[in-house]
Design an enzyme around this catalytic site. Structure first.
Site, mmCIF file in Angstrom:
data_model
loop_
_atom_site.group_PDB
_atom_site.id
_atom_site.type_symbol
_atom_site.label_atom_id
_atom_site.label_comp_id
_atom_site.label_asym_id
_atom_site.label_seq_id
_atom_site.Cartn_x
_atom_site.Cartn_y
_atom_site.Cartn_z
ATOM 1 N N HIS A 119 -0.071 -6.826 3.455
ATOM 2 C CA HIS A 119 -1.381 -7.592 3.588
ATOM 3 C C HIS A 119 -1.336 -8.671 2.745
ATOM 4 O O HIS A 119 -0.570 -8.853 1.573
ATOM 5 C CB HIS A 119 -2.263 -6.456 3.161
ATOM 6 C CG HIS A 119 -2.245 -6.094 1.742
ATOM 7 N ND1 HIS A 119 -2.464 -6.695 0.481
ATOM 8 C CD2 HIS A 119 -1.505 -4.834 1.102
ATOM 9 C CE1 HIS A 119 -2.150 -5.740 -0.633
ATOM 10 N NE2 HIS A 119 -1.535 -5.062 -0.050
ATOM 11 N N ASP A 120 -1.996 -9.760 2.994
ATOM 12 C CA ASP A 120 -2.197 -10.834 2.308
ATOM 13 C C ASP A 120 -0.909 -11.791 2.024
ATOM 14 O O ASP A 120 -0.885 -12.597 1.479
ATOM 15 C CB ASP A 120 -2.813 -10.881 0.805
ATOM 16 C CG ASP A 120 -4.143 -9.970 1.297
ATOM 17 O OD1 ASP A 120 -5.318 -10.711 1.691
ATOM 18 O OD2 ASP A 120 -4.411 -8.748 0.949
ATOM 19 N N GLY B 213 2.502 -6.751 -1.052
ATOM 20 C CA GLY B 213 1.322 -7.579 -0.497
ATOM 21 C C GLY B 213 1.341 -8.920 -1.347
ATOM 22 O O GLY B 213 1.806 -9.205 -2.372
#
Length: 274
Positions: free
Chosen positions: A134-135, A152
């Site tokens: 994520h991200d 992340g």
């Protein structure tokens, strides 16, 4: 069972969807999109012109797949992040044009506590079993070899190459045209044009081969190499070497890019040399 074509309500152009695939109401498919056997496409997905899902691909969430991108069997894009703080917020995932996502790759959407989007740029290749958490933000022309994983919020700039089975710690920044060697554990930032290897990874030098492939001339590479040796020499403390390098070489374009990278805010600090 043969594929079928139908007239997409958004584009008035024919797309191809295999009868075993599931494309949920609300998904937007551009002209020439191909959805292969046993694929699943969620209602908030946008797939741009000419993109292809080969087979057994899952695309979910608020995800955009760029033009002529190709997703290979058993990869998943846009699924929820592996983060206990995530509570189902409508975060996003974006895959750039002409990017190749090979078998068993996993690319998760962003988090509300992060920047809200996971991005893979244009003309990238993610080889089999790569994980993009994520991200994360990957630039364009990035190559990530088999079994590499990133935590992340990792940032990887244009033309970087990540070797097979490398593991990149969350919040690490990888600079432009840098090289991460295979089976390396990267827990701090890698300067642009740098080459790191080892567990834990250490800065082994410059990515000379990558610089040549990117078309930089000999003089530019030579100046960068002299500055690199001054910056990562053994004499004195790093802060003083940094100041001296800035004074002596700060007007050089490539050196200035490295210095700007070092000056930028960082969660992880810099990988140091061997």
């Amino acid at each position: 069972m043969d594929s079928m074509t139908y007239l997409d309500r958004h584009t008035d152009s024919r797309v191809s969807i295999h009868p075993t695939a599931i494309v949920e109401h609300g998904a937007e498919l551009g002209p020439g999109v191909q959805i292969g056997p046993f694929c699943t496409v969620g209602p908030d997905v946008v797939i741009e012109a000419g993109a292809k899902l080969v087979s057994h691909v899952v695309v979910e969430g608020h995800t955009r797949i760029g033009e002529q991108a190709q997703l290979f069997p058993f990869c998943t894009v846009g699924l929820p992040p592996q983060d206990f703080k995530y509570k189902g917020e409508p975060t996003r995932c974006e895959i750039g044009a002409r990017t190749l996502i090979r078998e068993h790759c996993t690319i998760h959407r962003g988090t509300a506590t992060g920047n809200g989007v996971t991005q893979v740029g244009t003309d990238c290749m993610l080889m089999a079993v790569v994980h993009v958490a994520h991200d994360c933000r990957l630039g364009s022309h990035v190559i990530v070899a088999n079994n590499a994983v990133m935590g992340g919020h990792v940032s990887i700039a244009d033309h970087a190459v990540i070797g097979g089975a490398a593991a990149i710690h969350q919040f690490v920044r990888i600079g432009r045209a840098a090289m991460v060697g295979g089976v390396s554990g990267v827990e701090a930032d890698v300067i642009p044009f740098g080459s790191v290897i080892g567990n834990r990874a250490r800065l082994a030098g410059l990515n000379i081969i990558g610089l040549k492939r990117r078309g930089f001339d000999k003089d530019a590479i030579h100046r960068l190499h002299i500055a690199f040796r001054a910056l990562y020499g053994k004499q004195g403390v790093f802060a003083q070497r940094l100041a001296d390098t800035r004074t002596r070489f700060g007007d050089d374009e490539l050196v200035a890019e490295v210095l700007a990278f070092i000056d930028a805010p960082s969660h992880r600090g810099l990988i140091r040399s061997e």
